[in-house]
Design an enzyme around this catalytic site. Structure first.
Site, mmCIF file in Angstrom:
data_model
loop_
_atom_site.group_PDB
_atom_site.id
_atom_site.type_symbol
_atom_site.label_atom_id
_atom_site.label_comp_id
_atom_site.label_asym_id
_atom_site.label_seq_id
_atom_site.Cartn_x
_atom_site.Cartn_y
_atom_site.Cartn_z
ATOM 1 N N CYS A 131 -10.297 14.717 -20.083
ATOM 2 C CA CYS A 131 -10.110 13.425 -20.762
ATOM 3 C C CYS A 131 -10.226 12.233 -19.810
ATOM 4 O O CYS A 131 -10.892 11.240 -20.113
ATOM 5 C CB CYS A 131 -8.753 13.383 -21.457
ATOM 6 S SG CYS A 131 -7.403 14.001 -20.445
ATOM 7 N N HIS A 251 -5.035 6.863 -22.244
ATOM 8 C CA HIS A 251 -5.076 6.883 -20.772
ATOM 9 C C HIS A 251 -5.628 5.550 -20.284
ATOM 10 O O HIS A 251 -6.627 5.047 -20.805
ATOM 11 C CB HIS A 251 -6.039 7.966 -20.277
ATOM 12 C CG HIS A 251 -5.541 9.366 -20.397
ATOM 13 N ND1 HIS A 251 -4.268 9.699 -20.810
ATOM 14 C CD2 HIS A 251 -6.163 10.556 -20.121
ATOM 15 C CE1 HIS A 251 -4.143 11.018 -20.792
ATOM 16 N NE2 HIS A 251 -5.273 11.558 -20.390
#
Lengths: 347, 347
Positions: A131, A251
């Protein structure tokens, strides 16, 4: 895109990423013919909804993949290692969202906005990158293409949902305990399979995944090695420090780059990113506009802001890159890989 | 240290840093003769305890400093600008924990472990650096001295207490609201004097202090410029990205450095830091030992871990530096400056 209807299996359907996959298959009207939801024995028997119909989750076995065209794996590396071969032998293309095969030279590692042509080289398995890697390389590729890229140094600010549903639950419960002055015991984070557990609520933990002998975490090495592989540049210097935060989803990354070309301006960077697929530039400091995890959660795009020139290095630039780690960082990217297989008539 | 007893004034006594100052003066048995607690009109009349005795907080005026030897200011830059001259004229040495005078060339900017001799050059005012600068330069100085320093790139993970008691309250209340699904309105963070307010709970906000025209925040420029001033190296390339996290107390920093000397090993870095004053090395990745904000809060030392060599640049190293932003980052450092004045018989 061809008109083929696709038989899809989702392995790890009951996990955080698996649930997102079902949502995104539906949102994007992916041409699903049959859908098979697979999981560990523990989760088998649960019911999930797709396009208004209920599906019972089955336990994954080597025989689960008969007639499947695309198998989306997101149930941990050991499950992928155990069943990917069987899926491939059954004729499926495996799109694997674990680290099991990412650095295997026979397995393409693909972010469709960056290296979609690599899907053609698959031998049954295509890996979805980590990710934190995906959002960074998608932001870097348009800059690399226009200006060349000589250096990447990233410090991450990663959400707990990357460690699964249990990690989000732990963060929420622990936050309540801290706020109400109750004792608690950490049991999941930073790494459920590691030895020690630490408080994530109101903390910043500089460990994601286990440590390797060289003092880097596996997450940091994933970012370093996957970035080189996706950008087809083994010599590109990439450094990473990965940190877990008490954020549910989204994130963020503080990225320093050095470009190759002389005299590049921030406005030129902005122009490249504004026309790049899958990127939204969110960058107006005079109006306090910059990307944040709370805004990126639930969104498909990767958000880039805080763009500025280094004050000492004429070729240095700083960026702040934010994306939904479950969507673009995992489920969406996997489904975009599946779409590219369809578009290229590779299934 | 001489045996002088000191008349101390604390300006901003009711703030987060002011309270820490009283605690630390007591803990370290600072030779207080008389103590005067000063504040804005709003907080005047409150009572605070020092060494078991109650003190009534008085409103600061230009006449407050008669007979004061050391005036510890931590009530915001405008208060320092308004009263520092009066304090100096009254014969006090001002130790100022705001950005008001830090870059003034007539004002020493001091981290005692790094440049204590600079206190001798004062003209009435000594500035305490920004919290995020102090912990970084204290970790860098032993390395600079041993190996030379050619580059610093830092990304910060900063606690809300750096923005005051109201910011901590906002984080806590907002966290409860998010956990219980209630609506809320952000009113303090990221910068109470700026135009827009954003959610800090379960988020990472890449703005600390206001933006300058060059796209950097003032906090980032403070780190950059103060580091050069404290290390007496105007040419040192320093880059900073400053980010606010939902952490109450304890700033963390991901620091990349390039040293000047060839062939330096991580073990040599460790040796330098282990013998450095005010530093604790917390670095054993194989046992998941690294510094964290929750461990640093309430501690005097600066904690350094995650030390590792860059995988591409032979002179590059990465560090994770954590300290209590209210103690070493503010109150403790100010009182250490006061102690150094006593030790050097400068008051």
């Amino acid at each position: 895109m061809n008109n083929k209807l696709v038989n899809v299996a989702v392995v790890g359907a009951t996990g955080a990423v698996g649930e997102q996959m079902l949502e995104i298959l539906e949102e994007r009207s992916f041409p699903v013919n049959t859908l098979k939801l697979l999981s560990s024995k523990r989760s088998a028997g649960k019911t999930l909804t797709f396009k208004g119909e209920e599906y019972v989750v089955e336990e994954a076995t080597e025989d689960s993949f008969e007639g499947i065209d695309i198998a989306l794996f997101s149930a941990g590396g050991s499950v992928s290692k155990r069943f990917a071969d069987a899926a491939v032998k059954s004729g499926a293309v495996v799109i694997d969202n674990t680290s099991a095969f990412r650095m295997d030279e026979n397995v393409p590692l693909v972010v469709p906005e960056v290296n979609v042509d690599d899907v053609s080289k698959h031998n049954g398995i295509i890996s979805n990158p980590n990710c934190s890697t995906i959002q960074m390389v998608a932001a870097l590729e348009p800059l690399r293409e226009a200006f060349g890229l000589n250096r990447v140094i990233v410090s991450t600010y990663q959400a707990v949902s990357g460690a699964g549903v249990e990690a989000v639950d732990e963060m929420n419960e622990q936050s309540k305990d801290v706020l109400e002055g109750r004792d608690f015991e950490a049991k999941v984070l930073p790494v459920s399979s590691d030895e020690k557990y630490y408080q994530i609520a109101f903390n910043a933990v500089p460990q994601i995944d286990k440590f390797e002998d060289n003092g880097y975490t596996f997450e940091e090495l994933k970012m370093i090695n996957e970035t080189k592989k996706i950008l087809h540049d083994d010599q590109l210097p990439v450094a990473a420090t990965c940190v877990r935060l008490p954020v549910a989803t989204g994130h963020s990354e503080s990225v320093y780059i050095e470009v190759d070309k002389d005299g590049v301006t921030v406005n030129e960077l902005r122009e490249q990113l504004e026309k790049a697929p899958g990127i939204t530039v969110t960058d107006d400091p005079s109006n306090q506009v910059y990307p944040m995890a709370t805004d990126a959660a639930g969104q498909d795009d990767i958000f880039v802001g805080r763009m500025r020139k280094d004050l000492d290095n004429e070729k240095g630039f700083h960026l702040w890159v934010v994306a939904d780690n479950l969507r673009k960082g995992a489920a969406l990217n996997s489904i975009q890989i599946a779409e590219s297989l369809l578009k290229k008539e590779l299934i």
